[in-house]
Design a protein around this motif. Sequence first.
Motif, short mmCIF file in Angstrom:
data_model
loop_
_atom_site.label_atom_id
_atom_site.label_comp_id
_atom_site.label_asym_id
_atom_site.label_seq_id
_atom_site.Cartn_x
_atom_site.Cartn_y
_atom_site.Cartn_z
N UNK A 181 -48.70 -54.21 64.11
CA UNK A 181 -48.39 -54.38 65.52
C UNK A 181 -47.03 -53.90 65.95
N UNK A 182 -46.22 -53.39 65.02
CA UNK A 182 -44.87 -52.98 65.38
C UNK A 182 -44.38 -51.92 64.39
N UNK A 183 -43.18 -51.42 64.65
CA UNK A 183 -42.57 -50.49 63.71
C UNK A 183 -42.39 -51.18 62.36
N UNK A 184 -42.53 -50.42 61.29
CA UNK A 184 -42.28 -50.96 59.95
C UNK A 184 -41.29 -50.05 59.24
N UNK A 185 -40.57 -50.64 58.31
CA UNK A 185 -39.63 -49.87 57.51
C UNK A 185 -39.89 -50.21 56.06
N UNK A 186 -40.15 -49.17 55.25
CA UNK A 186 -40.44 -49.36 53.84
C UNK A 186 -39.56 -48.44 53.01
N UNK A 187 -39.20 -48.92 51.83
CA UNK A 187 -38.40 -48.12 50.91
C UNK A 187 -39.24 -46.95 50.42
N UNK A 188 -38.70 -45.76 50.52
CA UNK A 188 -39.41 -44.54 50.15
C UNK A 188 -39.13 -44.22 48.68
N UNK A 189 -40.18 -43.85 47.94
CA UNK A 189 -39.96 -43.48 46.55
C UNK A 189 -40.18 -41.98 46.30
N UNK A 190 -40.97 -41.33 47.16
CA UNK A 190 -41.26 -39.92 46.94
C UNK A 190 -41.74 -39.26 48.24
N UNK A 191 -41.36 -38.00 48.41
CA UNK A 191 -41.91 -37.15 49.46
C UNK A 191 -42.55 -35.98 48.75
N UNK A 192 -43.81 -35.72 49.05
CA UNK A 192 -44.48 -34.58 48.43
C UNK A 192 -45.26 -33.82 49.49
N UNK A 193 -45.57 -32.57 49.18
CA UNK A 193 -46.36 -31.73 50.09
C UNK A 193 -47.82 -31.80 49.66
N UNK A 194 -48.68 -32.06 50.64
CA UNK A 194 -50.11 -32.12 50.36
C UNK A 194 -50.58 -30.77 49.85
N UNK A 195 -51.36 -30.78 48.78
CA UNK A 195 -51.85 -29.54 48.17
C UNK A 195 -52.57 -28.67 49.19
N UNK A 196 -52.27 -27.37 49.14
CA UNK A 196 -52.90 -26.41 50.03
C UNK A 196 -52.25 -26.27 51.39
N UNK A 197 -51.16 -27.00 51.64
CA UNK A 197 -50.50 -26.92 52.96
C UNK A 197 -49.08 -26.36 52.84
N UNK A 198 -48.79 -25.66 51.78
CA UNK A 198 -47.44 -25.17 51.54
C UNK A 198 -46.92 -24.28 52.67
N UNK A 199 -47.78 -23.46 53.28
CA UNK A 199 -47.38 -22.57 54.37
C UNK A 199 -46.97 -23.33 55.63
N UNK A 200 -47.66 -24.39 55.94
CA UNK A 200 -47.38 -25.27 57.08
C UNK A 200 -47.46 -26.70 56.54
N UNK A 201 -46.38 -27.18 55.91
CA UNK A 201 -46.45 -28.41 55.11
C UNK A 201 -46.92 -29.65 55.86
N UNK A 202 -47.82 -30.36 55.21
CA UNK A 202 -48.16 -31.73 55.59
C UNK A 202 -47.58 -32.59 54.49
N UNK A 203 -46.68 -33.48 54.87
CA UNK A 203 -45.97 -34.30 53.90
C UNK A 203 -46.71 -35.59 53.64
N UNK A 204 -46.60 -36.06 52.41
CA UNK A 204 -47.08 -37.38 52.02
C UNK A 204 -45.85 -38.19 51.64
N UNK A 205 -45.75 -39.38 52.22
CA UNK A 205 -44.62 -40.27 51.96
C UNK A 205 -45.13 -41.43 51.12
N UNK A 206 -44.62 -41.55 49.91
CA UNK A 206 -45.04 -42.60 49.00
C UNK A 206 -43.96 -43.68 49.00
N UNK A 207 -44.36 -44.92 49.29
CA UNK A 207 -43.39 -46.01 49.35
C UNK A 207 -43.26 -46.69 47.99
N UNK A 208 -42.26 -47.53 47.87
CA UNK A 208 -42.05 -48.29 46.65
C UNK A 208 -43.21 -49.22 46.34
#
Length: 112
Positions: free
Chosen positions: A75-102
């Motif tokens: 129901x509101x903004x959330x803030x989570x500790x981030x552990x990794x940022x990765x690029x979704x496979x096959x989207x290297x030309x126009x990256x779609x990022x995946x944010x993995x939290x702790x």
Amino acid sequence: MPENVRMLWRSIDISRCEYSFLIEGMGLEDGRIGPVAHLVTDVETVQMMRSSEEGNFLIVNNIHLILPSAKSNQGSYTMELLSEIRIQAGTEGNPIYEFVTGEGYVYTSASA
């Protein structure tokens, strides 16, 4: 305002952001080494700050992912500790990022 009190921001408008990051660490502020924090809204800036190419960081301790309610399904903004940022496979030309939290949650930068 006393010299030893610093207002880091008066207000922040992240209402139009799909995701944001709060970066915390140690760095140079007014010629002294101490705690610093920056709010950024793009992965490129996060990467540059983490590698000390931008900003006044000497070391980054934590990166928090800030998500609006539409992305977090809460129901509101959330803030989570981030552990990794990765690029979704096959989207290297126009990256779609995946944010993995702790906690192991994975969020994507792709529009819903």
